[in-house]
Design an enzyme around this catalytic site. Sequence first.
Site, PDB file in Angstrom:
ATOM      1  N   HIS A   1       3.293   1.960   2.222  1.00  8.16           N
ATOM      2  CA  HIS A   1       3.807   2.413   3.525  1.00  8.16           C
ATOM      3  C   HIS A   1       5.318   2.233   3.613  1.00  8.16           C
ATOM      4  O   HIS A   1       5.894   1.345   2.987  1.00  8.16           O
ATOM      5  CB  HIS A   1       3.075   1.740   4.694  1.00  8.16           C
ATOM      6  CG  HIS A   1       3.369   0.283   4.891  1.00  8.16           C
ATOM      7  ND1 HIS A   1       2.392  -0.668   5.055  1.00  8.16           N
ATOM      8  CD2 HIS A   1       4.542  -0.404   4.955  1.00  8.16           C
ATOM      9  CE1 HIS A   1       2.943  -1.850   5.225  1.00  8.16           C
ATOM     10  NE2 HIS A   1       4.254  -1.715   5.155  1.00  8.16           N
TER      11      HIS A   1
ATOM     12  N   ASP B   1       0.831  -1.213   0.000  1.00  7.86           N
ATOM     13  CA  ASP B   1       0.000   0.000   0.000  1.00  7.86           C
ATOM     14  C   ASP B   1       0.865   1.263   0.000  1.00  7.86           C
ATOM     15  O   ASP B   1       0.348   2.369   0.143  1.00  7.86           O
ATOM     16  CB  ASP B   1      -0.954  -0.004   1.207  1.00  7.86           C
ATOM     17  CG  ASP B   1      -0.208  -0.015   2.546  1.00  7.86           C
ATOM     18  OD1 ASP B   1       1.049  -0.055   2.544  1.00  7.86           O
ATOM     19  OD2 ASP B   1      -0.875   0.015   3.601  1.00  7.86           O
TER      20      ASP B   1
END
Length: 242
Positions: free
Chosen positions: A138, A136
């Site tokens: 991160h 995602d």
Amino acid sequence: MKIIRARDYRDMSRKAANIVSAQIIMKPNAVLGLATGGTMEGIYDQLVEWYGKGDLDFSEVTTVNLDEYRDLAGDHPQSYMTYMRVHLFDRVNMDPARIHIPDGADPDEAKVCREYEESIRRLGGIDLQLLGIGTDGHIGFNEPGGAFEMETHSVELTDSTIDANARFFACRDDVPRRAYTMGIKSIMQAHKVLLAASGKNKAEILRRAFLGPVTPEVPASILQMHPDMTLVGDEEALSLLE
Ligand code: PGA
């Protein structure tokens, strides 16, 4: 930004470890920002191998880890402190006094975060920060939608991060819901950044992070603005970054 293309995971690990070892050789008392996760294991194995051959000395190296699960003590089998001991610290001549990881078991969030930032500042900042990347986008536990200007803080993990990390726990319910993490601002202040990625499940997020707009929705995209950023990836991970 520099992109180093590797054939496969092993080659990526060796090329990334080369950059870390060059840092230690150039500056034996370097401050290394370290990361955990599957991607890092091959890099640490390679560093341990070179240490074993007498080519690397960790005795003056200081380490600052990116993050730690909340509510896990350092000696918990799934804590990042345990990960670091298993994969690196206990296999080389690290001085335990030079190891820094947020204390996940300390519930005083304000104190833990303030003291962690203070210790990084006292060390004169991070010479080389190693990073993995989540699917995602991160980095550390800085999840999509967070503010770029954050320093060390406490975060709630997203479902996708809990899913991704569940493989290290007996079951999904055992994965902690919160963590302490260095913020994007802390990471961006590192003098050099080295992001390592492997496998085709990282290809799309690398494309978004490094060819897309700089946005908190893709936390790693801020690294486009870092003045000394190197991405080491294998063929599969870099397949959409032509
Ligand atoms: P991984 O984790 O190396 O296990 O893919 C990377 C990350 O989530 O930062």
